[in-house]
Scaffold this motif. Sequence first.
Motif, short mmCIF file in Angstrom:
data_model
loop_
_atom_site.label_atom_id
_atom_site.label_comp_id
_atom_site.label_asym_id
_atom_site.label_seq_id
_atom_site.Cartn_x
_atom_site.Cartn_y
_atom_site.Cartn_z
N ALA A 237 91.02 32.92 13.19
CA ALA A 237 91.72 32.61 11.97
C ALA A 237 91.20 31.65 11.03
O ALA A 237 91.74 31.41 9.63
CB ALA A 237 92.62 30.99 12.67
N GLY A 238 89.91 31.39 11.21
CA GLY A 238 89.04 30.91 10.18
C GLY A 238 88.45 29.53 10.29
O GLY A 238 88.11 28.77 9.34
N LYS A 239 88.67 29.19 11.65
CA LYS A 239 88.15 27.73 11.91
C LYS A 239 86.77 27.37 11.63
O LYS A 239 86.57 26.36 10.88
CB LYS A 239 88.32 27.57 13.28
N LEU B 71 93.52 29.84 16.77
CA LEU B 71 93.22 31.19 17.38
C LEU B 71 91.84 31.74 16.74
O LEU B 71 91.26 31.46 15.66
CB LEU B 71 94.11 32.28 17.29
N GLU C 240 86.86 33.73 1.31
CA GLU C 240 85.65 33.82 2.48
C GLU C 240 84.47 32.78 1.98
O GLU C 240 83.69 32.42 2.83
CB GLU C 240 84.91 35.19 2.67
P1 GDP Z 1 87.09 31.50 13.68
O1 GDP Z 1 86.85 32.77 14.75
O2 GDP Z 1 88.50 31.00 13.71
O3 GDP Z 1 86.12 30.64 13.68
O4 GDP Z 1 87.04 32.40 12.31
P2 GDP Z 1 85.94 32.27 11.20
O5 GDP Z 1 85.76 31.27 10.40
O6 GDP Z 1 84.75 33.12 11.89
O7 GDP Z 1 86.76 33.45 10.13
C1 GDP Z 1 87.10 34.73 10.65
C2 GDP Z 1 87.06 35.82 9.24
O8 GDP Z 1 87.80 35.45 8.26
C3 GDP Z 1 85.71 35.60 8.59
O9 GDP Z 1 85.39 36.91 8.34
C4 GDP Z 1 86.04 34.80 7.54
O10 GDP Z 1 85.09 34.97 6.57
C5 GDP Z 1 87.31 35.23 7.13
N1 GDP Z 1 88.06 34.00 6.34
C6 GDP Z 1 88.24 32.63 6.77
N2 GDP Z 1 88.86 31.91 5.99
C7 GDP Z 1 89.24 33.00 4.87
C8 GDP Z 1 90.05 32.75 3.62
O11 GDP Z 1 90.48 31.74 3.13
N3 GDP Z 1 90.04 33.99 2.90
C9 GDP Z 1 89.37 35.14 3.37
N4 GDP Z 1 89.59 36.31 2.54
N5 GDP Z 1 88.70 35.16 4.48
C10 GDP Z 1 88.54 34.14 5.37
#
Ligand code: GDP
Length: 296
Positions: A111-113, A108, A277
């Motif tokens: 999610a952190g992709k 989603l 992050e």
């Molecule tokens: P995407 O929409 O799935 O691509 O998600 P993003 O990579 O943009 O991550 C969404 C948010 O979650 C960002 O602010 C990231 O910095 C944060 N994030 C991702 N992985 C982690 C993690 O392992 N720990 C923390 N604290 N934040 C994370």
Amino acid sequence: MATALTDKFSRLVKQMSGQARITETNVQDMMREVRMALLEADVALPVVRDFVNRVKDKAMGEEVLGSLKPGQALVGIVNRELAATMGEGVSDINLNAQPPAVVLMAGLQGAGKTTTTAKLAKHLIEKRKKKVLTVSGDVYRPAAIEQLKTVTKQAGAEWFPSTPDQKPLDIARAALDHARRHYFDVLLVDTAGRLAIDEVLMEEIKTLHGALNPVETLFVVDAMQGQDAVNTAKAFKEALPLTGIILTKMDGDSRGGAALSVRQITGVPIKFAGTSEKIDGLEVFDAERHAGRILG
Ligand code: GDP
């Protein structure tokens, strides 16, 4: 491990250790505590039920009944079963394919992709000495493409350009072609996410999967999602032949019950955990340590 368990749970263990025999009532009491601990850790209810039943069956068997210290034996079973359910042993990214090995990132939005794609790139460069290319198929959010570009640079990998007016499938094919011609070992494909599961998203990622034939299809899921992770996992599992899970935001304050739920629902290993992050915030998932956290 007993120190990691809840106070009440440890008291029960102490009570039981003094007893020569274990009774069904003891086991029931212990199981109630295990159930509570799992629910507090936000493990989904059907997964909790399943788990408790499995442990109960084992506990009522020879393992505990014949033991000198039934309490400890029971705690041992709980911990082992928890660790085993979440997967044992280390399983790194499988690159067993004709290069470039394609890794598809699914999950989603939020999610952190994208972050995890860059973390993986860094891992593959530093630990596996691979030449890594990343590409974003998220044509709906130009910022997501830029974000991948930025974090890919931080990771020391190469980024393949894409623009919002392209079709994800065309982007993926062009990136694959580029990766082949420039002898990349790995192509990491970041995909578009949505805030909730939707048909169009699922169809799109299925098409990408079909065209790219990835050696790894990784489901990226936020550990803070708790019970909601179950429905997301189900939907992605139905759409794609997942090969692994990456659990992000493990540095958050959740007890990490999503790990147990997601693992049970998908049946694929949790390969890595996101722990910050930052670009180096990625660790190989340690099921035993995580079992301790869940029973906290
Ligand atoms: P995407 O929409 O799935 O691509 O998600 P993003 O990579 O943009 O991550 C969404 C948010 O979650 C960002 O602010 C990231 O910095 C944060 N994030 C991702 N992985 C982690 C993690 O392992 N720990 C923390 N604290 N934040 C994370």
